[in-house]
Scaffold this motif. Sequence first.
Motif, PDB file in Angstrom:
ATOM      1  N   ARG A  77       0.834  -1.204   0.000  1.00 44.43           N
ATOM      2  CA  ARG A  77       0.000   0.000   0.000  1.00 44.43           C
ATOM      3  C   ARG A  77       0.875   1.262   0.000  1.00 44.43           C
ATOM      4  NH1 ARG A  77      -5.070   2.009   1.455  1.00 44.43           N
ATOM      5  NH2 ARG A  77      -5.016   3.958   2.636  1.00 44.43           N
ATOM      6  N   ALA A  78       1.972   1.221   0.755  1.00 50.04           N
ATOM      7  CA  ALA A  78       2.875   2.380   0.808  1.00 50.04           C
ATOM      8  C   ALA A  78       3.469   2.687  -0.561  1.00 50.04           C
ATOM      9  CB  ALA A  78       3.985   2.132   1.827  1.00 50.04           C
ATOM     10  N   GLU A  79       3.795   1.637  -1.312  1.00 55.84           N
ATOM     11  CA  GLU A  79       4.349   1.831  -2.653  1.00 55.84           C
ATOM     12  C   GLU A  79       3.319   2.427  -3.598  1.00 55.84           C
ATOM     13  OE1 GLU A  79       7.684  -1.745  -2.825  1.00 55.84           O
ATOM     14  OE2 GLU A  79       5.600  -2.174  -3.370  1.00 55.84           O
ATOM     15  N   HIS A  80       2.090   1.980  -3.487  1.00 53.80           N
ATOM     16  CA  HIS A  80       1.026   2.551  -4.308  1.00 53.80           C
ATOM     17  C   HIS A  80       0.855   4.040  -4.001  1.00 53.80           C
ATOM     18  CE1 HIS A  80      -0.806  -0.905  -6.394  1.00 53.80           C
ATOM     19  NE2 HIS A  80      -0.431  -1.620  -5.352  1.00 53.80           N
ATOM     20  N   LEU A  81       0.793   4.369  -2.712  1.00 51.27           N
ATOM     21  CA  LEU A  81       0.561   5.753  -2.305  1.00 51.27           C
ATOM     22  C   LEU A  81       1.721   6.652  -2.704  1.00 51.27           C
ATOM     23  CD1 LEU A  81      -1.347   7.656  -0.860  1.00 51.27           C
ATOM     24  CD2 LEU A  81      -0.257   7.066   1.305  1.00 51.27           C
ATOM     25  N   ALA A  82       2.934   6.172  -2.554  1.00 48.08           N
ATOM     26  CA  ALA A  82       4.106   6.971  -2.933  1.00 48.08           C
ATOM     27  C   ALA A  82       4.112   7.262  -4.424  1.00 48.08           C
ATOM     28  CB  ALA A  82       5.381   6.234  -2.527  1.00 48.08           C
ATOM     29  N   ALA A  83       3.746   6.281  -5.224  1.00 47.50           N
ATOM     30  CA  ALA A  83       3.722   6.486  -6.677  1.00 47.50           C
ATOM     31  C   ALA A  83       2.620   7.461  -7.083  1.00 47.50           C
ATOM     32  CB  ALA A  83       3.531   5.155  -7.383  1.00 47.50           C
ATOM     33  N   LEU A  84       1.483   7.417  -6.391  1.00 51.17           N
ATOM     34  CA  LEU A  84       0.400   8.354  -6.693  1.00 51.17           C
ATOM     35  C   LEU A  84       0.789   9.793  -6.365  1.00 51.17           C
ATOM     36  CD1 LEU A  84      -2.722   6.359  -5.429  1.00 51.17           C
ATOM     37  CD2 LEU A  84      -2.319   7.124  -7.771  1.00 51.17           C
ATOM     38  N   LYS A  85       1.608   9.964  -5.334  1.00 52.50           N
ATOM     39  CA  LYS A  85       2.039  11.307  -4.926  1.00 52.50           C
ATOM     40  C   LYS A  85       3.196  11.838  -5.763  1.00 52.50           C
ATOM     41  CE  LYS A  85       0.620  10.912  -0.062  1.00 52.50           C
ATOM     42  NZ  LYS A  85       1.082  10.913   1.347  1.00 52.50           N
ATOM     43  N   ASP A  86       3.784  10.999  -6.577  1.00 50.46           N
ATOM     44  CA  ASP A  86       4.923  11.410  -7.398  1.00 50.46           C
ATOM     45  C   ASP A  86       4.457  12.411  -8.455  1.00 50.46           C
ATOM     46  OD1 ASP A  86       7.188  11.710  -8.875  1.00 50.46           O
ATOM     47  OD2 ASP A  86       7.426   9.589  -9.389  1.00 50.46           O
ATOM     48  N   PRO A  87       4.942  13.676  -8.410  1.00 52.57           N
ATOM     49  CA  PRO A  87       4.468  14.687  -9.363  1.00 52.57           C
ATOM     50  C   PRO A  87       4.877  14.406 -10.801  1.00 52.57           C
ATOM     51  CG  PRO A  87       6.302  15.522  -8.049  1.00 52.57           C
ATOM     52  CD  PRO A  87       5.924  14.207  -7.454  1.00 52.57           C
ATOM     53  N   SER A  88       5.900  13.607 -10.994  1.00 51.57           N
ATOM     54  CA  SER A  88       6.351  13.297 -12.354  1.00 51.57           C
ATOM     55  C   SER A  88       5.566  12.160 -12.998  1.00 51.57           C
ATOM     56  CB  SER A  88       7.840  12.924 -12.334  1.00 51.57           C
ATOM     57  OG  SER A  88       8.065  11.750 -11.570  1.00 51.57           O
ATOM     58  N   LYS A  89       4.703  11.519 -12.217  1.00 52.40           N
ATOM     59  CA  LYS A  89       3.942  10.382 -12.716  1.00 52.40           C
ATOM     60  C   LYS A  89       2.764  10.872 -13.554  1.00 52.40           C
ATOM     61  CE  LYS A  89       3.169   5.833 -12.547  1.00 52.40           C
ATOM     62  NZ  LYS A  89       4.138   4.820 -12.979  1.00 52.40           N
ATOM     63  N   VAL A  90       2.642  10.361 -14.767  1.00 50.34           N
ATOM     64  CA  VAL A  90       1.552  10.725 -15.673  1.00 50.34           C
ATOM     65  C   VAL A  90       0.715   9.481 -15.958  1.00 50.34           C
ATOM     66  CG1 VAL A  90       0.933  11.642 -17.934  1.00 50.34           C
ATOM     67  CG2 VAL A  90       2.936  12.537 -16.723  1.00 50.34           C
ATOM     68  N   PHE A  91      -0.599   9.628 -15.804  1.00 53.77           N
ATOM     69  CA  PHE A  91      -1.504   8.501 -16.017  1.00 53.77           C
ATOM     70  C   PHE A  91      -2.299   8.706 -17.300  1.00 53.77           C
ATOM     71  CE2 PHE A  91      -0.791   6.442 -12.052  1.00 53.77           C
ATOM     72  CZ  PHE A  91      -0.530   7.454 -11.133  1.00 53.77           C
ATOM     73  N   SER A 273       4.428  -5.465 -22.162  1.00 50.34           N
ATOM     74  CA  SER A 273       4.161  -4.020 -22.145  1.00 50.34           C
ATOM     75  C   SER A 273       3.087  -3.610 -21.157  1.00 50.34           C
ATOM     76  CB  SER A 273       3.781  -3.509 -23.545  1.00 50.34           C
ATOM     77  OG  SER A 273       4.798  -3.779 -24.475  1.00 50.34           O
ATOM     78  N   MET A 274       2.678  -4.520 -20.290  1.00 45.33           N
ATOM     79  CA  MET A 274       1.658  -4.168 -19.301  1.00 45.33           C
ATOM     80  C   MET A 274       2.288  -3.392 -18.158  1.00 45.33           C
ATOM     81  SD  MET A 274      -0.931  -6.640 -17.184  1.00 45.33           S
ATOM     82  CE  MET A 274      -1.650  -6.129 -15.612  1.00 45.33           C
ATOM     83  N   LYS A 275       1.659  -2.272 -17.816  1.00 43.25           N
ATOM     84  CA  LYS A 275       2.112  -1.443 -16.708  1.00 43.25           C
ATOM     85  C   LYS A 275       1.157  -1.650 -15.533  1.00 43.25           C
ATOM     86  CE  LYS A 275       3.682   2.063 -20.012  1.00 43.25           C
ATOM     87  NZ  LYS A 275       3.506   3.452 -20.487  1.00 43.25           N
ATOM     88  N   GLY A 276       1.686  -2.130 -14.436  1.00 46.05           N
ATOM     89  CA  GLY A 276       0.840  -2.362 -13.268  1.00 46.05           C
ATOM     90  C   GLY A 276       0.215  -1.062 -12.782  1.00 46.05           C
ATOM     91  N   CYS A 277      -1.085  -1.122 -12.491  1.00 44.16           N
ATOM     92  CA  CYS A 277      -1.801   0.080 -12.080  1.00 44.16           C
ATOM     93  C   CYS A 277      -1.496   0.418 -10.625  1.00 44.16           C
ATOM     94  CB  CYS A 277      -3.295  -0.124 -12.263  1.00 44.16           C
ATOM     95  SG  CYS A 277      -3.996  -1.303 -11.060  1.00 44.16           S
ATOM     96  N   LEU A 278      -2.014   1.557 -10.188  1.00 43.08           N
ATOM     97  CA  LEU A 278      -1.909   2.000  -8.799  1.00 43.08           C
ATOM     98  C   LEU A 278      -3.299   2.012  -8.192  1.00 43.08           C
ATOM     99  CD1 LEU A 278       0.666   4.913  -9.201  1.00 43.08           C
ATOM    100  CD2 LEU A 278       1.095   2.566  -8.453  1.00 43.08           C
ATOM    101  N   LEU A 279      -3.429   1.480  -6.974  1.00 46.12           N
ATOM    102  CA  LEU A 279      -4.712   1.369  -6.294  1.00 46.12           C
ATOM    103  C   LEU A 279      -4.694   2.158  -5.003  1.00 46.12           C
ATOM    104  CD1 LEU A 279      -5.095  -2.508  -6.690  1.00 46.12           C
ATOM    105  CD2 LEU A 279      -6.040  -0.752  -8.206  1.00 46.12           C
TER     106      LEU A 279
END
Length: 282
Positions: A77-91, A273-279
């Motif tokens: 869960r911590a990894e998911h939350l950290a990735a969601l907060k990453d400003p460089s992450k584009v969905f 090429s599948m990118k695991g999603c964030l939950l």
Amino acid sequence: MKKALLLAACSLTAGAALHNQLRLHTEQDPNNQPKQAIDLGNLKELEAKYGYDIGLSRLKEYSATSQRKLTPVFKTRAEHLAALKDPSKVFDVLIIGGGCNGAGILIEATTRGLCCALVDRGDFASETSSRSTKLIHGGVRYLQEVFRFERGTVEKLKLVFEGLDERNFMLNTAPYMNNKVDLVIPCSNVFRLVYYYIGASIYHFLSYVNWKRSNYLYKLPRPSFVSKNSMKQLFPIMKGSNYGVKFAEGQMNDARLLIQTLLTSAQDNYVRSMKGCLLYTS
């Protein structure tokens, strides 16, 4: 990969994900000898638990020679939350709602290489998607409408075939969370008894055709009559039902199926090429 279908009752939503719950890779010991792939435990106990032969003997024979091992790869869960907060992450896709529709859209998007995130204000499968009838049915009601020969008959027949295909697929792919359930149609007279028995038999025949074509191991039993004495024993408070027709449908654990669909979508490179999603849930 099996195409996921989005239906309101969540019966067919995550059929595609049942193949995709765990990641396959080769594991070897220091002597380069492959380890046994799958530990299935006591086959007789498993078959007795699920109430039918799910072909585990074949799977055990396969696993003894296979070099592949089922190993889950999940983010915390911590990894998911950290990735969601990453400003460089584009969905590419943001899905709001962790129910059956959201899970079905998510796995379709991630397996197509899109970068996705799914958020829910409560918990996954905590609302409507955990309160369904839990039936995996082919649509016996639509089959009844087919024989009225009204407008849209062909489309309704196709819908029945499609539903029966998904039901057989789910029962054979994941018997550990899908099983058979017997249903009884009460009948007040012999005419209705024969009428419903013929309908249930046609319904079973269409399912059998799909089962034979798909080469599945397990099929549901045929419909049968329920005598007057049996009806009184099974349904003592039901008045006026002298006979009955028993037929089988599928039953699932809807919330568990949804969670496993989400976990599948969260894995990186499950398919190429599948990118695991964030939950995330609040």
